[in-house]
Design an enzyme around this catalytic site. Sequence first.
Site, PDB file in Angstrom:
ATOM      1  N   GLU A   1     -75.836  26.405 -78.356  1.00  0.00           N
ATOM      2  CA  GLU A   1     -74.755  25.786 -79.121  1.00  0.00           C
ATOM      3  C   GLU A   1     -74.813  24.266 -78.943  1.00  0.00           C
ATOM      4  O   GLU A   1     -75.148  23.762 -77.866  1.00  0.00           O
ATOM      5  CB  GLU A   1     -73.422  26.321 -78.588  1.00  0.00           C
ATOM      6  CG  GLU A   1     -72.188  25.647 -79.155  1.00  0.00           C
ATOM      7  CD  GLU A   1     -70.907  26.069 -78.434  1.00  0.00           C
ATOM      8  OE1 GLU A   1     -69.851  26.092 -79.076  1.00  0.00           O
ATOM      9  OE2 GLU A   1     -70.971  26.370 -77.219  1.00  0.00           O
TER      10      GLU A   1
ATOM     11  N   ASN B   1     -68.540  23.900 -86.131  1.00  0.00           N
ATOM     12  CA  ASN B   1     -69.493  24.187 -85.058  1.00  0.00           C
ATOM     13  C   ASN B   1     -70.453  25.223 -85.630  1.00  0.00           C
ATOM     14  O   ASN B   1     -70.066  26.369 -85.859  1.00  0.00           O
ATOM     15  CB  ASN B   1     -68.741  24.718 -83.835  1.00  0.00           C
ATOM     16  CG  ASN B   1     -69.621  24.853 -82.616  1.00  0.00           C
ATOM     17  OD1 ASN B   1     -70.834  24.967 -82.721  1.00  0.00           O
ATOM     18  ND2 ASN B   1     -69.010  24.883 -81.444  1.00  0.00           N
TER      19      ASN B   1
ATOM     20  N   LYS C   1     -68.847  28.785 -86.445  1.00  0.00           N
ATOM     21  CA  LYS C   1     -68.083  29.427 -85.372  1.00  0.00           C
ATOM     22  C   LYS C   1     -66.653  29.742 -85.792  1.00  0.00           C
ATOM     23  O   LYS C   1     -65.943  28.892 -86.327  1.00  0.00           O
ATOM     24  CB  LYS C   1     -68.096  28.521 -84.141  1.00  0.00           C
ATOM     25  CG  LYS C   1     -67.476  29.108 -82.888  1.00  0.00           C
ATOM     26  CD  LYS C   1     -67.677  28.142 -81.727  1.00  0.00           C
ATOM     27  CE  LYS C   1     -67.112  28.634 -80.428  1.00  0.00           C
ATOM     28  NZ  LYS C   1     -67.360  27.671 -79.328  1.00  0.00           N
TER      29      LYS C   1
ATOM     30  N   GLU D   1     -62.050  21.930 -78.937  1.00  0.00           N
ATOM     31  CA  GLU D   1     -62.697  22.495 -80.128  1.00  0.00           C
ATOM     32  C   GLU D   1     -61.695  22.720 -81.255  1.00  0.00           C
ATOM     33  O   GLU D   1     -62.027  22.572 -82.434  1.00  0.00           O
ATOM     34  CB  GLU D   1     -63.418  23.795 -79.785  1.00  0.00           C
ATOM     35  CG  GLU D   1     -64.666  23.580 -78.942  1.00  0.00           C
ATOM     36  CD  GLU D   1     -65.536  24.811 -78.872  1.00  0.00           C
ATOM     37  OE1 GLU D   1     -65.947  25.313 -79.930  1.00  0.00           O
ATOM     38  OE2 GLU D   1     -65.800  25.279 -77.748  1.00  0.00           O
TER      39      GLU D   1
ATOM     40  N   CYS E   1     -71.042  31.004 -78.776  1.00  0.00           N
ATOM     41  CA  CYS E   1     -70.245  30.850 -77.568  1.00  0.00           C
ATOM     42  C   CYS E   1     -69.060  31.810 -77.496  1.00  0.00           C
ATOM     43  O   CYS E   1     -69.243  32.997 -77.267  1.00  0.00           O
ATOM     44  CB  CYS E   1     -69.809  29.397 -77.424  1.00  0.00           C
ATOM     45  SG  CYS E   1     -69.294  28.973 -75.729  1.00  0.00           S
TER      46      CYS E   1
ATOM     47  N   ASN F   1     -72.136  26.853 -74.647  1.00  0.00           N
ATOM     48  CA  ASN F   1     -71.890  25.762 -73.695  1.00  0.00           C
ATOM     49  C   ASN F   1     -70.623  26.168 -72.959  1.00  0.00           C
ATOM     50  O   ASN F   1     -69.517  25.980 -73.475  1.00  0.00           O
ATOM     51  CB  ASN F   1     -71.625  24.436 -74.397  1.00  0.00           C
ATOM     52  CG  ASN F   1     -72.851  23.760 -74.994  1.00  0.00           C
ATOM     53  OD1 ASN F   1     -72.862  22.553 -75.196  1.00  0.00           O
ATOM     54  ND2 ASN F   1     -73.875  24.520 -75.323  1.00  0.00           N
TER      55      ASN F   1
END
Length: 313
Positions: free
Chosen positions: A47, A107, A124, A143, A169, A194
């Site tokens: 990621e 993302n 994501k 995020e 993730c 991550n």
Amino acid sequence: MSRIITVGAAQMGAIQRADNRPAVVKRMVELMREAASHRCDLIVYPELTLTTFFPRWWMENQDDVDAFFEREMPSNETAPLFNEAAKLGIGFSFGYAELTPEGRHFNTALLVDKTGRQVGKYRKIHLPGHAEHEPWRAFQHLEKRYFEVGDRSWGVWNALGGNMGMMICNDRRWPESYRMMGLQSVEMILLGYNTPRHNPPAPDHDRLSEFHNQLVMQAGAYQNGTWVVGVAKCGVEEGCEMIGASSIVAPTGEIIGQALTQGDELIVARCDLDLTRSYKASIFNFEMHRQPEHYGRIVQQRGAVPPEGRSEG
């Protein structure tokens, strides 16, 4: 007949804020060349591969945030990766921060075939962390501030000789991520992460970081009869420790390859996509054994949620 795809899980060590994209791409190309020397068909990166994990900082200037995003793919800085892949005849997948022409922020993970052609994109969906500044934290996890929720659901693409899917993730912690692809007969899920070791809202979880990471990947692989290639960006990055333990998980739920370091490391495995068939045709034959039409009725009977149309208030 076996369908073998040789996969390289390209774990990346820490990327500091001062590390520029050309330097990172150079590291990626070196891992790609190593994968090609092992005759890999596919190499999978983490990621947000191209930069440090920038959501750990509170930033009010949008230009500062956008500096971590890619406006085109490939760009001048990432073109060497695409060119090298086409030269070597190897497919690849990697994560990056995507800024669309419409100004939307995602993302994102990309799947590229052996010719350098982009064949799949995933954005994501399960964004962790918080959106407001929480100065009590040793580091932020913003995020929800810097990314929009992905708008493409979980796709499955026929590429590289099999049915390939992607997640990113935190998606791996939610069974519906795997199941949405399992229902599309996915045979290999490519997953970059991550993950900080320290969880500020629940520090008692810290000691279990690697265990939980392996638990969800192994369960998702087994319950959906699919390979899972989980790849970390790890090590101490700007003072924040991130877990490694990049793994290749078989449809049996067994880990057949795992990283041993916290730095750049390639794990290689020969993955037989036909191993998925016995699980998809027997214990996890969804058409035969899965009964979604009964789920709502069962939950209502047990009183967990009110029947449709009834107010809780």
